[in-house]
Design a protein around this motif. Structure first.
Motif, PDB file in Angstrom:
ATOM      1  N   GLU A 193       0.858  -1.177   0.000  1.00 49.35           N
ATOM      2  CA  GLU A 193       0.000   0.000   0.000  1.00 49.35           C
ATOM      3  C   GLU A 193       0.899   1.233   0.000  1.00 49.35           C
ATOM      4  O   GLU A 193       2.055   1.157   0.426  1.00 49.35           O
ATOM      5  CB  GLU A 193      -0.900   0.033   1.233  1.00 49.35           C
ATOM      6  CG  GLU A 193      -1.937  -1.065   1.256  1.00 49.35           C
ATOM      7  CD  GLU A 193      -2.847  -0.956   2.469  1.00 49.35           C
ATOM      8  OE1 GLU A 193      -4.072  -1.018   2.280  1.00 49.35           O
ATOM      9  OE2 GLU A 193      -2.344  -0.821   3.588  1.00 49.35           O
ATOM     10  N   ILE A 249      -3.830   1.026  -2.957  1.00 49.36           N
ATOM     11  CA  ILE A 249      -3.230  -0.288  -3.181  1.00 49.36           C
ATOM     12  C   ILE A 249      -2.044  -0.169  -4.133  1.00 49.36           C
ATOM     13  O   ILE A 249      -2.038   0.659  -5.048  1.00 49.36           O
ATOM     14  CB  ILE A 249      -4.280  -1.288  -3.727  1.00 49.36           C
ATOM     15  CG1 ILE A 249      -3.746  -2.720  -3.672  1.00 49.36           C
ATOM     16  CG2 ILE A 249      -4.720  -0.901  -5.113  1.00 49.36           C
ATOM     17  CD1 ILE A 249      -3.492  -3.240  -2.289  1.00 49.36           C
ATOM     18  N   PRO A 268      -6.331  -4.636   2.416  1.00 45.38           N
ATOM     19  CA  PRO A 268      -6.009  -3.233   2.124  1.00 45.38           C
ATOM     20  C   PRO A 268      -6.850  -2.313   3.001  1.00 45.38           C
ATOM     21  O   PRO A 268      -8.038  -2.576   3.233  1.00 45.38           O
ATOM     22  CB  PRO A 268      -6.364  -3.085   0.643  1.00 45.38           C
ATOM     23  CG  PRO A 268      -6.381  -4.488   0.105  1.00 45.38           C
ATOM     24  CD  PRO A 268      -6.858  -5.344   1.238  1.00 45.38           C
TER      25      PRO A 268
END
Length: 284
Positions: free
Chosen positions: A108, A132, A186
């Protein structure tokens, strides 16, 4: 005799005048040559040295922070691509130049300008950070300004276009491990909760995103940083680690750093605040 004496006096006067003129010329030449040489040498040496030093001092164009390392990256040798009609250096190339070989899907990223501003400062972008890692192929920095541009296919609002990016924060996606299954989670889009005055994503929210069937009251939680460190490494945490799953709503993670904090009501010692959290293990 008188005429001879006058002639000799005249000749002597003429000789003295010529000698004096010759000495004056020599003095002028020495003085001018010395001053001129000094001025020329000083100007040349000073200008040359100063210019050379300035030209050879090369600073990093951007920093990439990853797993506690602050990696300086120069744009020299990196190619540009056209993104959003701009010639930019792709983020994924910058990350690779920093020596990060982790698959983009397992990373990330967030972006910070020279004054510490990030897209979290805008309500329109708070839920999009961190982005992401695969989006790094669709974003890039203008090598002249370090302004960040994104491909239109992402439909990012303007607040994601950080001007003058100074730091790219790269984080390992947090994995929730249950048995032999590791589920990456995420953080973009996950809701935050106020814990100790900070907007954090709770461990409860992260675990539920990975596996909604987990009953937190019936499990404990193991916690590990990206470098493998766990609270088990500290004797001060012997009595409280692994964490009681019932407290998962009282502990949270910062979006941009993955650093943890707990609500004061847990009375956890500082060793339970894992920095750069990368893994939550369900202990049943």
């Amino acid at each position: 005799m008188k005429n001879a004496t006058l002639l000799l006096g005249l000749l002597a006067a003429l000789w003295m005048g010529v000698s004096a003129a010759g000495c004056g010329d020599d003095d002028d030449d020495d003085t001018g040559g010395s001053d001129g040489g000094a001025d020329t040498d000083t100007d040349t040496d000073t200008d040359t040295d100063t210019d050379t030093d300035t030209d050879t001092d090369t600073d990093a164009d951007v920093q990439v922070w990853y797993q506690g390392d602050e990696i300086e990256v120069s744009f020299d040798g990196l190619s540009t691509e056209t993104i959003d009609s701009m010639e930019v250096i792709p983020i994924d190339d910058i990350v690779a130049e920093a020596g990060i070989a982790t698959d983009l899907a397992d990373l990330e990223m967030s972006f910070e300008d020279g004054e510490g501003w990030t897209p979290l400062g805008s309500g329109n972008c708070a839920s999009l950070i961190p982005t992401i890692g695969t989006n790094a192929e669709l974003g890039g920095l203008d090598p002249a300004t370090n302004d960040l541009y994104w491909d239109g296919s992402l439909s990012f609002p303007g607040c994601m276009g950080v001007d003058g990016v100074a730091i790219i924060h790269v984080l390992d996606v947090i994995n929730v491990v249950r048995g032999t299954t590791a589920t990456p989670v995420p953080l973009a889009g996950l809701a935050t909760t106020d814990i100790g005055g900070e907007d954090l994503i709770t461990l409860e929210t992260i675990v539920a995103e990975a596996d909604a069937t987990v009953v937190l009251a019936d499990v404990d939680l193991g916690l590990a940083a990206s470098d493998g460190w766990t609270p088990e490494s500290s004797s001060n945490c012997d009595d409280v680690y692994p964490a009681d799953g019932a407290n998962a709503g009282l502990g949270g993670v910062d979006r941009t750093t993955h650093d943890m904090a707990w609500d004061d009501s847990t009375s956890y010692p500082g060793c339970m605040n894992v920095d750069d959290l990368a893994e939550i293990t369900i202990v049943e």
